[in-house]
Design an enzyme around this catalytic site. Structure first.
Site, mmCIF file in Angstrom:
data_model
loop_
_atom_site.group_PDB
_atom_site.id
_atom_site.type_symbol
_atom_site.label_atom_id
_atom_site.label_comp_id
_atom_site.label_asym_id
_atom_site.label_seq_id
_atom_site.Cartn_x
_atom_site.Cartn_y
_atom_site.Cartn_z
ATOM 1 N N ASP A 1 0.850 -1.196 0.000
ATOM 2 C CA ASP A 1 0.000 0.000 0.000
ATOM 3 C C ASP A 1 0.884 1.243 0.000
ATOM 4 O OD1 ASP A 1 -3.199 0.581 0.978
ATOM 5 O OD2 ASP A 1 -1.762 2.225 1.166
ATOM 6 N N ILE A 2 0.489 2.234 -0.778
ATOM 7 C CA ILE A 2 1.290 3.463 -0.901
ATOM 8 C C ILE A 2 1.267 4.283 0.393
ATOM 9 C CG2 ILE A 2 -0.490 5.050 -1.798
ATOM 10 C CD1 ILE A 2 1.556 5.797 -4.014
ATOM 11 N N ASN B 1 -12.991 -2.612 2.129
ATOM 12 C CA ASN B 1 -13.907 -1.489 2.254
ATOM 13 C C ASN B 1 -14.881 -1.527 1.088
ATOM 14 O OD1 ASN B 1 -12.770 -0.273 4.605
ATOM 15 N ND2 ASN B 1 -11.049 0.393 3.352
ATOM 16 N N GLN C 1 -14.333 3.523 0.760
ATOM 17 C CA GLN C 1 -13.672 2.861 -0.375
ATOM 18 C C GLN C 1 -13.254 3.929 -1.375
ATOM 19 O OE1 GLN C 1 -15.996 -0.026 -2.602
ATOM 20 N NE2 GLN C 1 -14.253 -0.578 -3.902
ATOM 21 N N SER C 2 -11.963 3.974 -1.674
ATOM 22 C CA SER C 2 -11.449 5.037 -2.549
ATOM 23 C C SER C 2 -11.010 4.522 -3.909
ATOM 24 C CB SER C 2 -10.283 5.768 -1.877
ATOM 25 O OG SER C 2 -9.218 4.872 -1.629
ATOM 26 N N HIS D 1 -10.506 -5.103 -3.616
ATOM 27 C CA HIS D 1 -9.200 -5.398 -3.018
ATOM 28 C C HIS D 1 -9.382 -5.676 -1.542
ATOM 29 C CE1 HIS D 1 -9.882 -1.051 -2.666
ATOM 30 N NE2 HIS D 1 -9.212 -1.112 -1.517
ATOM 31 N N HIS E 1 -7.050 -5.457 2.124
ATOM 32 C CA HIS E 1 -5.839 -5.004 2.803
ATOM 33 C C HIS E 1 -5.394 -6.126 3.732
ATOM 34 C CE1 HIS E 1 -6.691 -0.542 2.143
ATOM 35 N NE2 HIS E 1 -7.860 -1.080 1.866
HETATM 36 P P1 DGP Z 1 -9.651 1.701 0.103
HETATM 37 O O1 DGP Z 1 -10.226 1.900 -1.287
HETATM 38 O O2 DGP Z 1 -10.167 2.705 1.087
HETATM 39 O O3 DGP Z 1 -9.852 0.304 0.650
HETATM 40 O O4 DGP Z 1 -8.075 1.956 0.041
HETATM 41 C C1 DGP Z 1 -7.322 2.020 -1.111
HETATM 42 C C2 DGP Z 1 -5.863 1.942 -0.737
HETATM 43 O O5 DGP Z 1 -5.101 2.011 -1.923
HETATM 44 C C3 DGP Z 1 -5.345 3.053 0.178
HETATM 45 O O6 DGP Z 1 -4.870 2.449 1.392
HETATM 46 C C4 DGP Z 1 -4.185 3.683 -0.573
HETATM 47 C C5 DGP Z 1 -3.893 2.700 -1.678
HETATM 48 N N1 DGP Z 1 -3.499 3.306 -2.926
HETATM 49 C C6 DGP Z 1 -4.157 4.269 -3.614
HETATM 50 N N2 DGP Z 1 -3.503 4.567 -4.748
HETATM 51 C C7 DGP Z 1 -2.410 3.751 -4.791
HETATM 52 C C8 DGP Z 1 -1.347 3.578 -5.724
HETATM 53 O O7 DGP Z 1 -1.261 4.223 -6.768
HETATM 54 N N3 DGP Z 1 -0.411 2.646 -5.406
HETATM 55 C C9 DGP Z 1 -0.474 1.892 -4.261
HETATM 56 N N4 DGP Z 1 0.503 1.010 -4.046
HETATM 57 N N5 DGP Z 1 -1.468 2.025 -3.364
HETATM 58 C C10 DGP Z 1 -2.414 2.955 -3.632
#
Ligand code: DGP
Length: 118
Positions: free
Chosen positions: A33-34, A91, A98-99, A104, A106
């Site tokens: 995760d970034i 999420n 959820q973004s 996915h 975690h």
């Molecule tokens: P969520 O949709 O809330 O379950 O979280 C999405 C996750 O994805 C968040 O923890 C940050 C991660 N993320 C977003 N953009 C990128 C990216 O470009 N690269 C990586 N490695 N992770 C990302």
């Protein structure tokens, strides 16, 4: 919500965006995760176009669902978390923030994680 192939995880799967790859097999792709929220914070995504848990569980073939969750446990084992423990979070939708709208999970671990919610 319709699946948008322009989402960042689709771009990572297509090799259009860089990532720190952890694991890959026929069913899943895993990367760091970034914005890590634990010592170990890895995302696992299916290699197929599903928006969220509801979409995946409702529409993916049973063999794909089993294959994906088998991959999740393989990733956790590869990360050395099987004995120490880990948390799997997904999420779904706005209240869960959820973004990224490619299904996915975690995997969080590497320390005692405490309560489920802060
Ligand atoms: P969520 O949709 O809330 O379950 O979280 C999405 C996750 O994805 C968040 O923890 C940050 C991660 N993320 C977003 N953009 C990128 C990216 O470009 N690269 C990586 N490695 N992770 C990302």
């Amino acid at each position: 919500m319709a699946y948008d192939p322009g989402n960042v995880f689709a771009k990572i799967l297509r090799g259009e965006l860089p990532c720190k790859k952890v694991y890959e097999d026929d069913h899943a792709f895993a990367f760091e995760d970034i914005h890590p929220e634990a010592k170990v914070h890895v995302l696992v995504v299916p290699k197929a176009d599903y928006v969220s848990l509801h979409d995946f569980a409702s529409h993916a073939p049973a063999a794909m669902v089993k294959g994906f969750f088998d991959s999740v446990t393989k990733v956790a084992a590869k990360l050395g978390l099987e004995e120490s423990g880990y948390r799997v979070i997904t999420n779904h939708g706005p209240d869960a923030s959820q973004s990224v709208h490619h299904f996915h999970v975690h995997i969080l671990g590497g320390r005692a994680l405490g309560k489920l919610l802060p």
